[in-house]
Motif scaffolding. Sequence first.
Motif, short mmCIF file in Angstrom:
data_model
loop_
_atom_site.label_atom_id
_atom_site.label_comp_id
_atom_site.label_asym_id
_atom_site.label_seq_id
_atom_site.Cartn_x
_atom_site.Cartn_y
_atom_site.Cartn_z
N MET A 65 -5.22 -0.98 0.35
CA MET A 65 -5.96 -0.01 1.15
C MET A 65 -5.88 -0.38 2.62
SD MET A 65 -9.98 1.20 0.81
CE MET A 65 -9.72 2.14 -0.68
N ASP A 66 -5.82 0.62 3.49
CA ASP A 66 -5.86 0.43 4.94
C ASP A 66 -6.94 -0.60 5.27
OD1 ASP A 66 -6.50 0.72 7.68
OD2 ASP A 66 -5.82 2.79 7.69
N GLN A 67 -6.58 -1.63 6.06
CA GLN A 67 -7.53 -2.71 6.34
C GLN A 67 -8.74 -2.22 7.14
OE1 GLN A 67 -5.47 -6.06 8.07
NE2 GLN A 67 -4.43 -6.55 6.16
N ASP A 68 -8.60 -1.11 7.83
CA ASP A 68 -9.74 -0.56 8.56
C ASP A 68 -10.74 0.13 7.63
OD1 ASP A 68 -9.00 -1.38 11.12
OD2 ASP A 68 -7.73 0.38 11.42
N LEU A 69 -10.31 0.43 6.41
CA LEU A 69 -11.19 1.07 5.44
C LEU A 69 -11.71 0.03 4.46
CD1 LEU A 69 -9.23 4.36 4.66
CD2 LEU A 69 -11.20 4.07 6.17
N GLU A 92 -10.86 5.02 15.33
CA GLU A 92 -10.07 6.23 15.14
C GLU A 92 -10.43 6.89 13.81
OE1 GLU A 92 -5.98 5.22 15.30
OE2 GLU A 92 -6.02 4.58 17.40
N ALA A 93 -10.35 8.22 13.78
CA ALA A 93 -10.57 8.95 12.54
C ALA A 93 -9.41 8.68 11.58
CB ALA A 93 -10.68 10.44 12.82
N LYS A 94 -9.71 8.66 10.28
CA LYS A 94 -8.71 8.38 9.26
C LYS A 94 -8.54 9.61 8.36
CE LYS A 94 -8.08 3.93 10.14
NZ LYS A 94 -6.78 3.29 10.42
N PRO A 95 -7.34 10.23 8.36
CA PRO A 95 -7.10 11.35 7.44
C PRO A 95 -6.91 10.84 6.02
CG PRO A 95 -5.12 10.87 8.70
CD PRO A 95 -6.18 9.96 9.24
N VAL A 96 -7.56 11.47 5.06
CA VAL A 96 -7.44 11.07 3.65
C VAL A 96 -7.38 12.31 2.78
CG1 VAL A 96 -8.68 8.88 3.97
CG2 VAL A 96 -9.95 10.94 3.36
N ARG A 153 3.57 6.42 -4.35
CA ARG A 153 3.97 5.89 -3.05
C ARG A 153 2.76 5.80 -2.11
NH1 ARG A 153 7.64 9.62 -1.74
NH2 ARG A 153 9.18 8.63 -3.09
N ASN A 154 1.89 6.79 -2.18
CA ASN A 154 0.59 6.77 -1.47
C ASN A 154 0.75 6.32 -0.01
OD1 ASN A 154 -2.13 7.08 -1.05
ND2 ASN A 154 -2.73 5.24 -2.19
N GLN A 155 1.60 7.01 0.69
CA GLN A 155 1.89 6.65 2.08
C GLN A 155 0.63 6.63 2.94
OE1 GLN A 155 4.86 9.18 3.81
NE2 GLN A 155 5.29 7.78 5.50
N ASN A 156 0.48 5.55 3.70
CA ASN A 156 -0.68 5.35 4.59
C ASN A 156 -2.02 5.34 3.86
OD1 ASN A 156 1.04 5.33 6.90
ND2 ASN A 156 1.02 7.58 6.93
N ASP A 157 -1.97 5.04 2.56
CA ASP A 157 -3.21 4.99 1.76
C ASP A 157 -4.03 6.27 1.87
OD1 ASP A 157 -3.16 2.44 0.51
OD2 ASP A 157 -3.58 1.50 2.43
N ARG A 158 -3.35 7.41 1.98
CA ARG A 158 -4.11 8.66 2.20
C ARG A 158 -4.83 9.12 0.94
NH1 ARG A 158 -0.98 13.86 1.74
NH2 ARG A 158 0.91 13.44 0.54
N PHE A 159 -4.32 8.76 -0.26
CA PHE A 159 -5.04 9.09 -1.49
C PHE A 159 -6.03 7.95 -1.76
CE2 PHE A 159 -0.99 11.37 -1.94
CZ PHE A 159 -1.48 12.66 -2.12
N LEU A 183 -6.80 6.60 -5.32
CA LEU A 183 -5.70 5.84 -5.89
C LEU A 183 -5.64 4.43 -5.28
CD1 LEU A 183 -3.41 6.54 -7.96
CD2 LEU A 183 -1.90 6.71 -5.99
N SER A 184 -5.90 4.33 -3.98
CA SER A 184 -5.93 3.03 -3.33
C SER A 184 -7.02 2.14 -3.92
CB SER A 184 -6.14 3.19 -1.82
OG SER A 184 -5.09 3.91 -1.22
N ALA A 185 -8.18 2.73 -4.18
CA ALA A 185 -9.28 1.97 -4.76
C ALA A 185 -8.93 1.50 -6.17
CB ALA A 185 -10.54 2.83 -4.79
N ILE A 186 -8.28 2.36 -6.96
CA ILE A 186 -7.89 1.97 -8.32
C ILE A 186 -6.87 0.83 -8.27
CG2 ILE A 186 -6.62 2.75 -10.36
CD1 ILE A 186 -7.85 5.54 -9.86
N ALA A 187 -5.93 0.92 -7.36
CA ALA A 187 -4.89 -0.10 -7.25
C ALA A 187 -5.46 -1.47 -6.91
CB ALA A 187 -3.87 0.32 -6.21
N ARG A 188 -6.61 -1.50 -6.27
CA ARG A 188 -7.24 -2.78 -5.88
C ARG A 188 -8.01 -3.40 -7.03
NH1 ARG A 188 -10.88 -2.38 -0.72
NH2 ARG A 188 -11.04 -4.58 -1.25
N GLU A 189 -8.34 -2.62 -8.05
CA GLU A 189 -9.19 -3.13 -9.14
C GLU A 189 -8.43 -4.14 -10.00
OE1 GLU A 189 -10.51 0.34 -11.20
OE2 GLU A 189 -11.84 0.98 -9.59
#
Length: 251
Positions: free
Chosen positions: A1-5, A32-36, A236-242, A245-251
């Motif tokens: 996941m994006d380190q800022d999130l 900065e705002a983060k698009p998701v 691929r989840n470019q820029n962790d926008r999903f 999915l990023s949260a699941i991948a960290r579990e």
Amino acid sequence: MDQDLQYRQVAPHPALREFVDSFWMLYNASDEAKPVMGLPDGRIDLFLSQSATEPFGIILIGLGTHAVEAVIPPRRLMFAISFRLPGAEYLLQADVAGLPDAARQMPEDFMGFGQKDLDDFDAFCVKAQESLLALLPASMDERKRRLHELIHASHGAASVQSLSERVYWSSRQINRYFNQQFGISLKAYCSILRFRASLEHIARGRLFPELNFADQAHFIREVKKFSGVIPKELFRNQNDRFILLSAIARE
């Protein structure tokens, strides 16, 4: 996941597990705002939030049926309770039938929460659990309880007919219950849960159907219907926008 999130998730007390999926927090530490992209997960979420540009508020978000583009404002902090459907019906004390793919601003003291509850996530979880434990029903319609158990045990892969036969409740009555209580049909809800279960596989690079999809083409169509992209792009989840999915991948 994006380190800022920054993301954390806490499981509920065992007595709450059939009503609450999780407590979680998300903080955009950036200026900065983060698009998701938000993805359907079969949950109903109650958010407490504030940011550098937005005041404190409590928002209730109903069941999602498709991907939604969103922007997380700079320095936005969110604490949330993700309710399973029985929790929305028995504990939430709010009408959600009109909320598929929609949100509602709630009173700033809804369920006893307030701005100070954003000071400490662990304290928020303790307060939320205590409040919800006090709301547990003395009894619950056993047909509903069994129906929800079977739906989740199958990850949404069971047919409406098979569920109807196992809980001795007609398909017509079940669909009336779902539409009146949650705003969607049982079949639509099962499709969402099956998609959510597929995300567990996609996050780990397994880009083929593992539930009751007819074939690979059907799997790809269903994933694209709910996420807007094919499984390969989702993985691929470019820029962790999903973000789910990023949260699941960290579990």
